[in-house]
Design a protein around this motif. Structure first.
Motif, PDB file in Angstrom:
ATOM      1  N   GLU A  84      10.128 -23.259 -24.874  1.00  0.00           N
ATOM      2  CA  GLU A  84       9.434 -22.059 -24.394  1.00  0.00           C
ATOM      3  C   GLU A  84       9.319 -20.968 -25.451  1.00  0.00           C
ATOM      4  O   GLU A  84       8.645 -19.967 -25.232  1.00  0.00           O
ATOM      5  N   LYS A 115       5.059 -22.422 -30.088  1.00  0.00           N
ATOM      6  CA  LYS A 115       3.776 -22.966 -29.673  1.00  0.00           C
ATOM      7  C   LYS A 115       3.709 -24.421 -30.111  1.00  0.00           C
ATOM      8  O   LYS A 115       4.250 -24.788 -31.152  1.00  0.00           O
ATOM      9  N   MET A 147       8.249 -23.946 -19.715  1.00  0.00           N
ATOM     10  CA  MET A 147       7.280 -25.007 -19.897  1.00  0.00           C
ATOM     11  C   MET A 147       7.447 -25.991 -18.749  1.00  0.00           C
ATOM     12  O   MET A 147       8.555 -26.410 -18.443  1.00  0.00           O
ATOM     13  N   ALA A 176       3.784 -30.382 -18.986  1.00  0.00           N
ATOM     14  CA  ALA A 176       3.538 -29.962 -20.364  1.00  0.00           C
ATOM     15  C   ALA A 176       4.537 -30.612 -21.317  1.00  0.00           C
ATOM     16  O   ALA A 176       4.189 -30.985 -22.442  1.00  0.00           O
TER      17      ALA A 176
END
Length: 120
Positions: free
Chosen positions: A114, A117, A1, A5
């Protein structure tokens, strides 16, 4: 990520802004504001078996959500202890590991950014 983000998923106090979901079955793992962003290097086994013929068994990840109480989770299971580590998995589909917990530290449960979600 990416770092961008990560920032998009952080509240001002460093807590998670969004719900965390299992990548495979979309079960809710954690609700918003239940974990704090933490950077700590830890080697996690791969969630899926590698099909490219490499013998790599995992990866060192650095970005985690740290949860202080196991009862904050909505849907998480734990593997048997390996040395002093219990791996976190989705309790519904049993995919994982999505994180880890050292049994010597009763107030630290880590979920890899990572491996889940993020969504409203």
């Amino acid at each position: 990520m990416s770092d961008r983000a990560v920032q998009e998923n952080l509240m001002e106090d460093g807590k998670n802004k969004t719900k965390l979901f299992c990548e495979r079955c979309s079960s809710i793992v954690l609700l918003p504001e239940k974990a704090v962003y933490s950077e700590i290097e830890f080697f996690l086994p791969h969630m899926k078996k590698k099909t490219d013929g490499t013998s790599e068994t995992g990866e060192t990840l650095k970005k985690y959500w740290k949860v202080n109480d196991m009862f904050e989770f909505e849907n998480v299971g734990f593997t048997n202890t390996v040395e002093t580590i219990k791996y976190l998995i989705c309790a519904d589909c049993e995919i994982g590991p999505i994180g880890w917990h050292d049994v010597n530290d009763k107030k630290a449960f880590y979920v890899a950014l990572e491996r889940v979600k993020h969504s409203e």
